[in-house]
Design an enzyme around this catalytic site. Structure first.
Site, PDB file in Angstrom:
ATOM      1  N   ASP A  96       0.852  -1.176   0.000  1.00 53.95           N
ATOM      2  CA  ASP A  96       0.000   0.000   0.000  1.00 53.95           C
ATOM      3  C   ASP A  96       0.907   1.251   0.000  1.00 53.95           C
ATOM      4  O   ASP A  96       2.119   1.140   0.239  1.00 53.95           O
ATOM      5  CB  ASP A  96      -0.856  -0.072   1.273  1.00 53.95           C
ATOM      6  CG  ASP A  96      -1.613   1.190   1.523  1.00 53.95           C
ATOM      7  OD1 ASP A  96      -2.369   1.606   0.648  1.00 53.95           O
ATOM      8  OD2 ASP A  96      -1.438   1.780   2.623  1.00 53.95           O
ATOM      9  N   ASP A 155      -0.258   5.015   1.196  1.00 55.43           N
ATOM     10  CA  ASP A 155      -0.472   5.948   2.314  1.00 55.43           C
ATOM     11  C   ASP A 155      -0.215   5.274   3.656  1.00 55.43           C
ATOM     12  O   ASP A 155      -0.850   4.271   4.000  1.00 55.43           O
ATOM     13  CB  ASP A 155      -1.923   6.461   2.316  1.00 55.43           C
ATOM     14  CG  ASP A 155      -2.183   7.453   1.188  1.00 55.43           C
ATOM     15  OD1 ASP A 155      -1.278   8.244   0.883  1.00 55.43           O
ATOM     16  OD2 ASP A 155      -3.285   7.419   0.618  1.00 55.43           O
TER      17      ASP A 155
HETATM   18  P1  TMP Z   1      -4.663   3.635   0.665  1.00 60.53           P
HETATM   19  O1  TMP Z   1      -3.610   4.550   0.135  1.00 60.53           O
HETATM   20  O2  TMP Z   1      -4.384   3.169   2.048  1.00 60.53           O
HETATM   21  O3  TMP Z   1      -4.957   2.538  -0.272  1.00 60.53           O
HETATM   22  O4  TMP Z   1      -6.031   4.433   0.813  1.00 60.53           O
HETATM   23  C1  TMP Z   1      -6.283   5.721   0.462  1.00 60.53           C
HETATM   24  C2  TMP Z   1      -6.885   6.486   1.597  1.00 60.53           C
HETATM   25  O5  TMP Z   1      -7.454   7.691   1.079  1.00 60.53           O
HETATM   26  C3  TMP Z   1      -7.991   5.785   2.338  1.00 60.53           C
HETATM   27  O6  TMP Z   1      -7.640   5.719   3.704  1.00 60.53           O
HETATM   28  C4  TMP Z   1      -9.194   6.674   2.159  1.00 60.53           C
HETATM   29  C5  TMP Z   1      -8.583   8.021   1.868  1.00 60.53           C
HETATM   30  N1  TMP Z   1      -9.442   8.995   1.163  1.00 60.53           N
HETATM   31  C6  TMP Z   1      -9.263  10.342   1.458  1.00 60.53           C
HETATM   32  O7  TMP Z   1      -8.419  10.691   2.300  1.00 60.53           O
HETATM   33  N2  TMP Z   1     -10.024  11.279   0.815  1.00 60.53           N
HETATM   34  C7  TMP Z   1     -10.968  10.934  -0.106  1.00 60.53           C
HETATM   35  O8  TMP Z   1     -11.625  11.805  -0.685  1.00 60.53           O
HETATM   36  C8  TMP Z   1     -11.157   9.538  -0.389  1.00 60.53           C
HETATM   37  C9  TMP Z   1     -12.184   9.120  -1.378  1.00 60.53           C
HETATM   38  C10 TMP Z   1     -10.367   8.614   0.267  1.00 60.53           C
END
Ligand code: TMP
Length: 292
Positions: free
Chosen positions: A44, A46
């Site tokens: 992943d 973030d």
């Molecule tokens: P990941 O990088 O862990 O796969 O997930 C992306 C993260 O982004 C998840 O925790 C949800 C977040 N997110 C936001 O911060 N803002 C948004 O507008 C959306 C749709 C998701």
């Protein structure tokens, strides 16, 4: 070959939790024995490649990077924050079922992408923010990427965030090498760089498993590689390899940095190794160092 998990000091620290030491030992030994030609790394972005915080200041997520761009209108920023305040607690809720969470995630991503429609994509500003992210990666990501390049082990950065932002940060850190691929939500833009939507199916935290890795360039690189080192910070990340049926050993490392007490039990059930409030890649690097 290892005779005990305790042979890896990085796994013996106080903030490391292991569900089943025997099974983990067996899987690490298989990965070591089958060597780098059978291995792929699935991670992943973030708060997995990046830290949860630097000196107590939360690290920007990929959506956060977009919001940081000066030309992005305040109205978008306020509305996005409102959505995140509503849905983020649901995403990390320790008690809600995944099935219920999925419904909310779909609503969140649809609403969030709708907010972006019509905005001018801040290409140059994002490159600047990307450079600011270089210090936000976990300590040791550079070693992990160098090791993977040196042994030609494919790395997939699988993100439910915003693809353009993930790419900007990886590029700025010089991590976007030919063996490193990104699958994420990439924006669709018109010829004037206005955002018109999202390309393909939405990827949210809880459908990373269904999302077709299969028809991507990455799948072609890994169809002979049945061993996976997987890393994530959300429960949903643990399913990232499920779209690849040929993978038989998947060692899952979970980084827990939020709601730690409430989530620890769930994380320990879901990941093979859980590391709490950690800002390094030491465990992954310690395992990779042993691979033949
Ligand atoms: P990941 O990088 O862990 O796969 O997930 C992306 C993260 O982004 C998840 O925790 C949800 C977040 N997110 C936001 O911060 N803002 C948004 O507008 C959306 C749709 C998701």
């Amino acid at each position: 070959m290892l005779t005990s998990i305790d042979d890896i000091p990085e796994l013996c620290k106080e903030n490391v939790y292991i569900k089943d030491k025997e099974s983990l030992l067996k899987n690490i030994n298989k990965i070591i024995a089958e060597g780098h030609k059978k291995l792929q790394i699935l991670t992943d972005f973030d708060h997995t490649l990046t830290r949860h915080d630097v000196d107590g200041v939360p690290v920007l997520t990929s959506f956060g990077m977009f919001k940081e761009c000066p030309s992005v209108p305040q109205k978008y920023k306020d509305d996005e924050t409102m959505l995140a305040n509503k849905y983020k607690p649901i995403e990390v809720d320790a008690n809600m079922s995944i099935e219920d969470k999925v419904k909310h995630m779909k609503d969140w991503y649809m609403a969030s992408h709708n907010l972006m429609k019509g905005l001018k994509f801040p290409r140059n500003e994002l490159m600047d923010i990307g450079h600011k992210m270089v210090g936000c990666f976990r300590k040791g990501v550079n070693d992990l990427i160098s090791w993977s390049e040196c042994h030609q082990v494919p790395v997939l950065v699988f993100s439910a965030g915003l693809g353009e932002c993930v790419v900007a940060a990886l590029q700025a850190a010089k991590f976007l090498l030919p063996n490193v691929k990104v699958i994420s939500n990439f924006l669709a833009m018109d010829e004037n760089d206005n955002i018109v939507g999202i390309q393909g199916e939405i990827i949210h935290t809880y459908n990373k498993n269904e999302t077709a890795i299969k028809h991507t360039e990455y799948y072609g690189m890994v169809k002979e590689r049945n061993n996976v080192l997987l890393m994530g910070d959300n429960i949903g990340d643990a399913g990232m390899a499920e779209g690849m049926e040929h993978c038989d050993v998947v060692i899952k490392i979970g980084f827990l940095g939020r709601n730690t007490e409430a989530n620890l039990q769930n994380y320990v059930c879901t990941f093979d190794i859980v590391v709490v409030n950690e800002h390094t890649m030491d465990i992954a690097n310690a395992i990779l160092k042993l691979v033949l």
